[in-house]
Design an enzyme around this catalytic site. Structure first.
Site, PDB file in Angstrom:
ATOM      1  N   ALA A   1       0.825  -1.209   0.000  1.00 32.48           N
ATOM      2  CA  ALA A   1       0.000   0.000   0.000  1.00 32.48           C
ATOM      3  C   ALA A   1       0.860   1.260   0.000  1.00 32.48           C
ATOM      4  CB  ALA A   1      -0.923  -0.013   1.215  1.00 32.48           C
TER       5      ALA A   1
ATOM      6  N   CYS B   1     -24.859  -9.739  14.160  1.00 32.35           N
ATOM      7  CA  CYS B   1     -25.976  -8.840  13.893  1.00 32.35           C
ATOM      8  C   CYS B   1     -25.961  -7.717  14.924  1.00 32.35           C
ATOM      9  CB  CYS B   1     -27.299  -9.607  13.958  1.00 32.35           C
ATOM     10  SG  CYS B   1     -28.673  -8.607  13.377  1.00 32.35           S
TER      11      CYS B   1
ATOM     12  N   GLY C   1      -7.255  -3.244  19.270  1.00 34.05           N
ATOM     13  CA  GLY C   1      -7.021  -3.028  17.837  1.00 34.05           C
ATOM     14  C   GLY C   1      -6.082  -1.879  17.520  1.00 34.05           C
TER      15      GLY C   1
HETATM   16  P1  NAD Z   1      -4.058  -9.254   9.912  1.00 40.56           P
HETATM   17  O1  NAD Z   1      -2.772  -9.213  10.615  1.00 40.56           O
HETATM   18  O2  NAD Z   1      -4.885 -10.500   9.950  1.00 40.56           O
HETATM   19  O3  NAD Z   1      -3.858  -8.917   8.361  1.00 40.56           O
HETATM   20  C1  NAD Z   1      -3.195  -7.779   7.879  1.00 40.56           C
HETATM   21  C2  NAD Z   1      -2.972  -7.950   6.375  1.00 40.56           C
HETATM   22  O4  NAD Z   1      -2.341  -6.772   5.873  1.00 40.56           O
HETATM   23  C3  NAD Z   1      -2.053  -9.128   6.064  1.00 40.56           C
HETATM   24  O5  NAD Z   1      -2.682  -9.964   5.122  1.00 40.56           O
HETATM   25  C4  NAD Z   1      -0.778  -8.470   5.523  1.00 40.56           C
HETATM   26  O6  NAD Z   1      -0.153  -9.263   4.544  1.00 40.56           O
HETATM   27  C5  NAD Z   1      -1.295  -7.166   4.963  1.00 40.56           C
HETATM   28  N1  NAD Z   1      -0.291  -6.100   4.930  1.00 40.56           N
HETATM   29  C6  NAD Z   1       0.623  -5.784   5.886  1.00 40.56           C
HETATM   30  N2  NAD Z   1       1.318  -4.700   5.523  1.00 40.56           N
HETATM   31  C7  NAD Z   1       0.860  -4.332   4.302  1.00 40.56           C
HETATM   32  C8  NAD Z   1       1.200  -3.285   3.422  1.00 40.56           C
HETATM   33  N3  NAD Z   1       2.131  -2.392   3.728  1.00 40.56           N
HETATM   34  N4  NAD Z   1       0.518  -3.192   2.230  1.00 40.56           N
HETATM   35  C9  NAD Z   1      -0.450  -4.098   1.903  1.00 40.56           C
HETATM   36  N5  NAD Z   1      -0.798  -5.119   2.713  1.00 40.56           N
HETATM   37  C10 NAD Z   1      -0.158  -5.223   3.915  1.00 40.56           C
HETATM   38  O7  NAD Z   1      -4.877  -8.020  10.467  1.00 40.56           O
HETATM   39  P2  NAD Z   1      -6.473  -7.805  10.513  1.00 40.56           P
HETATM   40  O8  NAD Z   1      -7.054  -8.675  11.571  1.00 40.56           O
HETATM   41  O9  NAD Z   1      -7.030  -7.851   9.162  1.00 40.56           O
HETATM   42  O10 NAD Z   1      -6.524  -6.316  11.084  1.00 40.56           O
HETATM   43  C11 NAD Z   1      -6.031  -5.235  10.308  1.00 40.56           C
HETATM   44  C12 NAD Z   1      -6.028  -3.960  11.112  1.00 40.56           C
HETATM   45  O11 NAD Z   1      -7.371  -3.555  11.389  1.00 40.56           O
HETATM   46  C13 NAD Z   1      -5.351  -4.085  12.465  1.00 40.56           C
HETATM   47  O12 NAD Z   1      -4.648  -2.907  12.753  1.00 40.56           O
HETATM   48  C14 NAD Z   1      -6.482  -4.230  13.419  1.00 40.56           C
HETATM   49  O13 NAD Z   1      -6.170  -3.820  14.717  1.00 40.56           O
HETATM   50  C15 NAD Z   1      -7.495  -3.318  12.787  1.00 40.56           C
HETATM   51  N6  NAD Z   1      -8.844  -3.697  13.190  1.00 40.56           N
HETATM   52  C16 NAD Z   1      -9.864  -2.963  12.794  1.00 40.56           C
HETATM   53  C17 NAD Z   1     -11.145  -3.289  13.194  1.00 40.56           C
HETATM   54  C18 NAD Z   1     -12.292  -2.496  12.808  1.00 40.56           C
HETATM   55  O14 NAD Z   1     -13.298  -2.552  13.436  1.00 40.56           O
HETATM   56  N7  NAD Z   1     -12.203  -1.786  11.748  1.00 40.56           N
HETATM   57  C19 NAD Z   1     -11.395  -4.375  13.977  1.00 40.56           C
HETATM   58  C20 NAD Z   1     -10.329  -5.132  14.331  1.00 40.56           C
HETATM   59  C21 NAD Z   1      -9.075  -4.804  13.929  1.00 40.56           C
END
Ligand code: NAD
Length: 568
Positions: free
Chosen positions: A258, A424, A505
């Protein structure tokens, strides 16, 4: 005389093929045969196995469930001892879990929780990744994320509705109610981020999701979360403009980093309508820096973590600079709960907070009503149980068009991972009503025992100033009293288990949160506990928002007769 060694209780599960102590493969336990003293305890056991099932967890061999390095147990010895402890646990005992380690079993009483847990709770001044990692190296602590350490994770579906609802709100606010013909860019297809392509498509938009790990992209295509992929930015752009031109919903994956792809799109003046991100930016040791393959990243992480972190922060700066560049060209941007703005800010990008977090911008009204990602699984693993509960939900709450719309779409698009489940966003009043109906169905034998729980991202269970509590009306963003009160209340209500976490998170130092699990086994005691729990758990959320000055919440307090001494 040779004494025969007593078999460990967990060997039953080994014999039944649910756990292999050599390969460490864990499979979700299904069927009606119980292994523990009652279904309350069996439900805990099954949810532990479920979060580590190969179809559910991100890296089960290392006990990692999702969200960077969010774990279910501190190490394999702790996992096995926890299983032994659950198999031997009595209906009037409580198991105590300290950061993924079973430290004690106390006699309590039958209406008390069967398990209490606390994960990565560091005292404020020490709540940073450096100190956490020192302790982790010594084997003293475990990072629990939100639903990893509390065994509430149900696969990507758990986040799908929240992601879907966020894009519904974006479409309503900015694009006349639909993303048809609109183009959204995001990154990360992990255990949470993997919901994004489908959520955008469910809102009729065209989603381009950047992911650095080819194996993850393949897994998402196989699971039905993503339609197609490419490793070329040129063909990705062509695919997007074609789908956009035809106003055809589509989800496109692009293999890349990204921090490279977004600046390149900006340089070519390809401006998305919507931009967000779900790379694991909350943990600089999980975010993959620009210029490194997944393998090279793994090697550097082990060899020189300091260098890795500084490269990751520099990449996050470039990544967020591009997002803000899109905003300046008219795109709608929001942070998706991964703390990337703060990391980019700390890496020297002063405009990092030029766009808001998703809760503040879109989901707060739902949380203020006492709504949040409530969820359930069929503990015997029967998809028919979930289908029957879907129908019941539509019958009970048919007047709620948004809810019915979600269930219809979920039935069409969601493929279960591990135990069949449903998420849900039910609210105050609805959760207790549904819990009673479901317990009656279990008692009547219409469905098997059902587990209920929720994300820590919920109405009254989290303090996280760059996410759930960002920009609270009264400035109370960082007050951690609320999640602790939530856990205390849920314990007194008699939840099957209660968990308190720090770090969640957003990473170390950025959040305090609480969760629970509740097993409905058809007994009268389960009904009593569930009705109490499902009332006061969202109830404290309504109070938290009313206390902060949200009028919808104050109205609910008055209309539903919630006793709140300071609200007249
Ligand atoms: P994860 O560790 O399961 O997956 C992260 C993915 O991002 C991996 O597949 C990895 O290969 C990819 N990645 C890493 N660096 C990258 C880069 N520079 N460019 C492109 N891809 C890259 O994490 P997840 O469980 O999917 O969580 C992702 C994030 O969202 C975390 O920071 C988490 O805390 C946050 N999160 C958000 C919510 C929400 O409600 N929106 C909920 C839980 C977690």
């Amino acid at each position: 005389m040779v004494l025969q060694k007593l078999a460990r209780p967990l060997e039953t599960l080994v014999e039944e093929g649910y756990f292999d102590p050599v390969t460490k493969i864990v499979r979700a336990i299904t069927g009606s045969k119980r292994h523990c003293a009652n279904w309350q305890i069996e439900g805990i056991l099954r949810m532990l196995f479920n979060v580590l099932d190969g179809d559910v967890a991100k890296d089960p061999k290392n006990l990692i469930v999702y969200g960077g390095t969010g774990k279910a147990a501190r190490n394999w010895e702790c996992f096995e001892t926890t299983v032994d402890a659950l198999l031997a646990l009595q209906p009037d005992e409580t198991l105590v879990m300290q950061s993924g380690k079973p430290v004690a079993v106390f006699k309590t009483h039958e209406l008390a929780p069967r398990m209490v847990m606390c994960n990565s709770m560091l005292v404020g001044k020490w709540a940073n990744w450096e100190h956490f990692r020192e302790l982790e190296k010594k084997g003293l602590i475990m990072y629990g994320q939100y639903t990893a350490g509390s065994w509430n994770f149900i696969g990507i579906q758990g986040i799908l509705q929240g992601t879907y609802e966020t894009f519904v709100a974006v479409a309503d606010r900015h694009f006349g109610g639909s993303l048809k013909g609109r183009f959204a860019v995001t990154a990360g297809m992990g255990a949470m981020g993997g919901a994004q392509p489908l959520a955008i498509k469910m809102n009729d938009g065209v989603g381009l999701t950047v992911e650095v790990d080819e194996a993850v992209i393949r897994k998402r295509i196989e699971g039905g979360w993503l339609d197609t992929c490419t490793d070329s930015i040129d063909s990705a752009i062509n695919m997007v403009s074609e789908a956009k031109g035809e106003r055809k919903p589509a989800s496109i994956g692009l293999l890349g980093n990204a921090a490279d792809v977004l600046p390149e799109l900006l340089r070519r003046n390809i401006v998305p309508d919507v931009v967000t991100d779900q790379t694991p930016a909350h943990d600089p040791l999980s975010y993959i820096p620009s210029g490194l393959s997944v393998k090279e990243a793994e090697e550097l992480r082990g060899r020189n973590p300091e260098k890795y972190v500084s490269m990751a922060l520099e990449s996050m700066r470039k990544h967020v600079e591009a997002i803000v560049g899109f905003v300046e060209k008219g795109a709608i941007a929001f942070e998706y709960g991964n703390n990337i703005r703060k990391n980019a800010f700390d890496a020297g990008f002063e405009k990092a907070f030029a766009y808001p977090g998703f809760i503040q911008a879109y989901l707060r009204p739902l949380l203020a009503e006492g709504r949040g990602p409530f969820r359930w699984t069929s503990l015997r693993g029967d998809p028919q149980d979930i289908a029957k509960l879907d129908d019941t939900l539509v019958r009970e709450f048919g007047h709620n068009r948004r809810l019915v719309g979600w269930i219809t779409k979920a039935k069409k698009y969601v493929r279960f991972q591990g135990l069949p489940a449903r998420v849900c966003w039910l609210g105050y009043g609805e959760r207790a009503r549904f819990g009673k109906v479901v317990n009656d169905m279990v008692a009547a034998g219409d469905v098997g025992p059902i587990w209920f729980g929720r994300d820590h991202l919920d109405t009254g269970s989290v303090a996280s100033p760059y996410r759930e509590t960002e920009g609270m009306k009264d400035g109370s963003d960082a007050i951690g009293d609320w999640p602790i009160l939530n856990a205390l209340l849920n314990t007194s209500a008699g939840a099957t288990w209660v968990a308190v976490h720090q770090g969640g998170g957003q990473g170390m130092g950025y959040s305090i949160s609480a969760g629970f699990g509740m097993v409905l086994d058809g007994t009268r005691e389960a009904e009593e506990k569930a009705v109490r729990l499902f009332t006061l758990d969202p109830g404290i959320g309504v109070i938290r928002h009313a206390d902060a000055g949200y009028e919808t919440s104050t109205k609910i307090v008055r209309e539903k007769g919630i006793k709140a001494p300071m609200i007249s």
